[in-house]
Design an enzyme around this catalytic site. Structure first.
Site, PDB file in Angstrom:
ATOM      1  N   SER A 120       0.835  -1.208   0.000  1.00  0.00           N
ATOM      2  CA  SER A 120       0.000   0.000   0.000  1.00  0.00           C
ATOM      3  C   SER A 120       0.867   1.255   0.000  1.00  0.00           C
ATOM      4  CB  SER A 120      -0.876  -0.021   1.253  1.00  0.00           C
ATOM      5  OG  SER A 120      -1.358   1.263   1.539  1.00  0.00           O
ATOM      6  N   TYR A 163      -2.032   5.889  -5.426  1.00  0.00           N
ATOM      7  CA  TYR A 163      -3.089   6.881  -5.602  1.00  0.00           C
ATOM      8  C   TYR A 163      -2.550   7.901  -6.596  1.00  0.00           C
ATOM      9  CZ  TYR A 163      -5.207   5.107  -1.263  1.00  0.00           C
ATOM     10  OH  TYR A 163      -5.776   4.320  -0.303  1.00  0.00           O
ATOM     11  N   THR A 185      -6.129   2.559  -6.625  1.00  0.00           N
ATOM     12  CA  THR A 185      -7.355   2.479  -5.813  1.00  0.00           C
ATOM     13  C   THR A 185      -8.204   3.710  -6.094  1.00  0.00           C
ATOM     14  OG1 THR A 185      -6.273   1.172  -4.110  1.00  0.00           O
ATOM     15  CG2 THR A 185      -8.238   2.394  -3.445  1.00  0.00           C
ATOM     16  N   LYS A 245      -8.610  -0.756  -8.727  1.00  0.00           N
ATOM     17  CA  LYS A 245      -9.197  -1.385  -7.531  1.00  0.00           C
ATOM     18  C   LYS A 245     -10.324  -0.519  -6.983  1.00  0.00           C
ATOM     19  CE  LYS A 245      -7.782  -2.984  -2.904  1.00  0.00           C
ATOM     20  NZ  LYS A 245      -8.352  -2.070  -1.934  1.00  0.00           N
ATOM     21  N   HIS A 277     -13.331  -1.950  -0.883  1.00  0.00           N
ATOM     22  CA  HIS A 277     -12.351  -1.622   0.159  1.00  0.00           C
ATOM     23  C   HIS A 277     -12.670  -2.382   1.460  1.00  0.00           C
ATOM     24  CE1 HIS A 277      -9.208   1.691   0.258  1.00  0.00           C
ATOM     25  NE2 HIS A 277      -9.108   1.227   1.487  1.00  0.00           N
TER      26      HIS A 277
HETATM   27  C1  FMN Z   1      -6.648  -2.560   7.968  1.00  0.00           C
HETATM   28  C2  FMN Z   1      -6.904  -2.381   6.509  1.00  0.00           C
HETATM   29  C3  FMN Z   1      -6.159  -1.446   5.799  1.00  0.00           C
HETATM   30  C4  FMN Z   1      -6.379  -1.268   4.421  1.00  0.00           C
HETATM   31  N1  FMN Z   1      -5.585  -0.386   3.732  1.00  0.00           N
HETATM   32  C5  FMN Z   1      -5.757  -0.254   2.387  1.00  0.00           C
HETATM   33  C6  FMN Z   1      -4.912   0.609   1.630  1.00  0.00           C
HETATM   34  O1  FMN Z   1      -4.002   1.243   2.156  1.00  0.00           O
HETATM   35  N2  FMN Z   1      -5.136   0.711   0.291  1.00  0.00           N
HETATM   36  C7  FMN Z   1      -6.123   0.010  -0.341  1.00  0.00           C
HETATM   37  O2  FMN Z   1      -6.292   0.124  -1.554  1.00  0.00           O
HETATM   38  N3  FMN Z   1      -6.933  -0.835   0.352  1.00  0.00           N
HETATM   39  C8  FMN Z   1      -6.766  -0.981   1.687  1.00  0.00           C
HETATM   40  N4  FMN Z   1      -7.572  -1.853   2.383  1.00  0.00           N
HETATM   41  C9  FMN Z   1      -8.561  -2.661   1.650  1.00  0.00           C
HETATM   42  C10 FMN Z   1      -7.947  -3.988   1.202  1.00  0.00           C
HETATM   43  O3  FMN Z   1      -7.011  -3.788   0.169  1.00  0.00           O
HETATM   44  C11 FMN Z   1      -9.021  -4.928   0.668  1.00  0.00           C
HETATM   45  O4  FMN Z   1      -9.749  -4.270  -0.335  1.00  0.00           O
HETATM   46  C12 FMN Z   1      -9.990  -5.438   1.728  1.00  0.00           C
HETATM   47  O5  FMN Z   1      -9.313  -5.724   2.926  1.00  0.00           O
HETATM   48  C13 FMN Z   1     -10.701  -6.683   1.227  1.00  0.00           C
HETATM   49  O6  FMN Z   1     -11.659  -7.125   2.127  1.00  0.00           O
HETATM   50  P1  FMN Z   1     -11.367  -8.273   3.218  1.00  0.00           P
HETATM   51  O7  FMN Z   1     -10.623  -7.627   4.317  1.00  0.00           O
HETATM   52  O8  FMN Z   1     -12.745  -8.705   3.602  1.00  0.00           O
HETATM   53  O9  FMN Z   1     -10.580  -9.370   2.537  1.00  0.00           O
HETATM   54  C14 FMN Z   1      -7.384  -2.023   3.756  1.00  0.00           C
HETATM   55  C15 FMN Z   1      -8.110  -2.963   4.479  1.00  0.00           C
HETATM   56  C16 FMN Z   1      -7.889  -3.159   5.842  1.00  0.00           C
HETATM   57  C17 FMN Z   1      -8.691  -4.186   6.579  1.00  0.00           C
END
Ligand code: FMN
Length: 362
Positions: free
Chosen positions: A88, A111, A137, A234, A258
């Site tokens: 990320s 981003y 994203t 994404k 997300h």
């Molecule tokens: C703690 C946490 C931090 C996340 N940080 C980002 C991020 O920095 N960038 C991003 O595109 N998605 C981020 N996401 C979303 C994840 O990439 C992903 O889309 C999501 O966790 C998928 O769902 P799941 O947790 O049910 O597998 C984050 C998710 C979580 C749980």
């Protein structure tokens, strides 16, 4: 406790968070018995990278919040499990250190910032480190309303809240690491000289000020031109947006909300797969991201038309519980569930999964 809620929580009423997983229960798997499942082939490819099984690691910020080894622990586990690691932009390990940490294909989640120079800097660094793909994203024009984080004080950097005081006291070593060693620094931003000079009131404030609400598909075209390698978008959920992604130069889409952390009431990714696959399978690869907790979820998503699945919390809970060993344990369980489900459904290769193996419950 605040860290748990940051990991576990979603936006607003968490309808989408719950729905992401619940939606899988509305699909049934149709077994094809006596199909010689003595050998199950889980190998597949995504954006030209061969992987050992159809599950990759989603980008998540601030991994050192959960374990001192942070991103490095996850990279090493991803390598052992023959899959792709995604870093990320708000990660706590640099693009270069992640590349050095393991030998698996890497994807960088980017981003398009108001300061295009910063975005350009990321692109050049990813090229230099041979990242396999870039992932833009697009579901975060503003931050989602994660109420658990407001309550427990973990919206950006840890903030003191009386409600969380006991938990912080109990984890004094964690607090010391975060404060003294600055383990939560968004190092990819601060390692860019240009950005570092502009970070005045804190990195998170800087990032928020850089999120560009005026972005359009023209900016995706710009990014595709600058990067010229595999580009994943994404945060898409509709056929129309996926078509625009393909028209703008993307090679893959991550059907994702997300993890329920942005727009509440967005549909579950699994429910969006078949329409996108029917319309655009020959133009885009499809990654299903969100709600995956079981091996049968992966098999259902692939049968509906996804090329691979991606997981966030599924590995983060393992990271928080036990670092690299914890991530490996989580991946071991999921891998064995995928393999077992394939045997039980009577399909010996993920390349053979199709709609004949899945139906919506009547
Ligand atoms: C703690 C946490 C931090 C996340 N940080 C980002 C991020 O920095 N960038 C991003 O595109 N998605 C981020 N996401 C979303 C994840 O990439 C992903 O889309 C999501 O966790 C998928 O769902 P799941 O947790 O049910 O597998 C984050 C998710 C979580 C749980």
């Amino acid at each position: 406790m605040p860290v748990f809620h940051y990991l576990d929580g979603g936006a607003d009423d968490e309808l989408t968070l719950a729905r992401n997983t619940d939606a899988f229960n509305e699909y049934e798997l149709l077994p094809s018995q006596l199909s010689d499942v003595s050998h199950i082939d889980l190998k597949t490819t995504i954006f030209g990278q061969a992987i050992d099984w159809p599950v990759m690691i989603s980008p998540t910020g601030a991994s050192k919040l959960f374990h001192r080894d942070g991103e490095t622990a996850v990279v090493r586990a991803a390598e052992k499990f023959g899959t792709i690691y995604s870093l990320s932009t708000v990660g706590t390990t640099t693009i270069e250190d992640v590349a050095r940490a393991g030998n698996c294909p890497m994807m960088y989640q980017i981003y398009v910032f108001k300061d295009r120079g910063l975005t350009d800097n990321f692109i050049e660094r990813c090229k230099a480190q041979n990242y396999a793909a870039l992932c833009l994203t697009v579901d975060t024009p503003v931050a989602g309303n994660r109420e658990r984080d407001h309550v427990y004080g973990l919206s950006a950097a840890p903030k003191f809240r009386w409600r969380s005081a006991l938990s912080f006291v109990r984890h004094a070593d964690w607090l010391a690491r975060v404060i003294l060693r600055k383990d939560l620094e968004m190092v990819n931003i601060t390692s860019d000289d240009h950005a570092a000079r502009r970070v005045k009131s804190g990195v998170m404030d800087y990032i928020n000020s850089q999120l560009d609400r005026s972005l359009t598909w023209r900016d995706v075209e710009w990014l595709a031109g600058r990067w010229s390698g595999p580009l994943v978008i994404k945060g898409l959920l509709t056929v129309e947006d996926c078509r625009k992604a393909a028209d703008s130069g993307a090679t893959a889409v991550m059907l994702s909300n997300h993890g329920g952390r942005q727009l509440d009431s967005a549909p579950a990714p699994v429910d969006c797969i078949s329409a996108v696959a029917d319309a655009l399978r020959d133009r885009l690869e499809i990654i299903c991201d969100g709600g995956i907790r079981r091996g049968n979820h992966v098999v259902k998503a692939l049968a509906l038309g996804a090329n691979v699945c991606s997981i966030g919390r599924g590995y983060l809970f393992g990271l928080a519980a036990g670092g690299q060993a914890g991530v490996e344990r989580a991946l071991t369980l999921l891998h064995s569930e995928v393999e077992r489900t394939m045997a039980l459904v009577g399909c010996n290769s993920v390349s053979k999964l199709d709609r004949s193996y899945v139906q919506k419950r009547h």
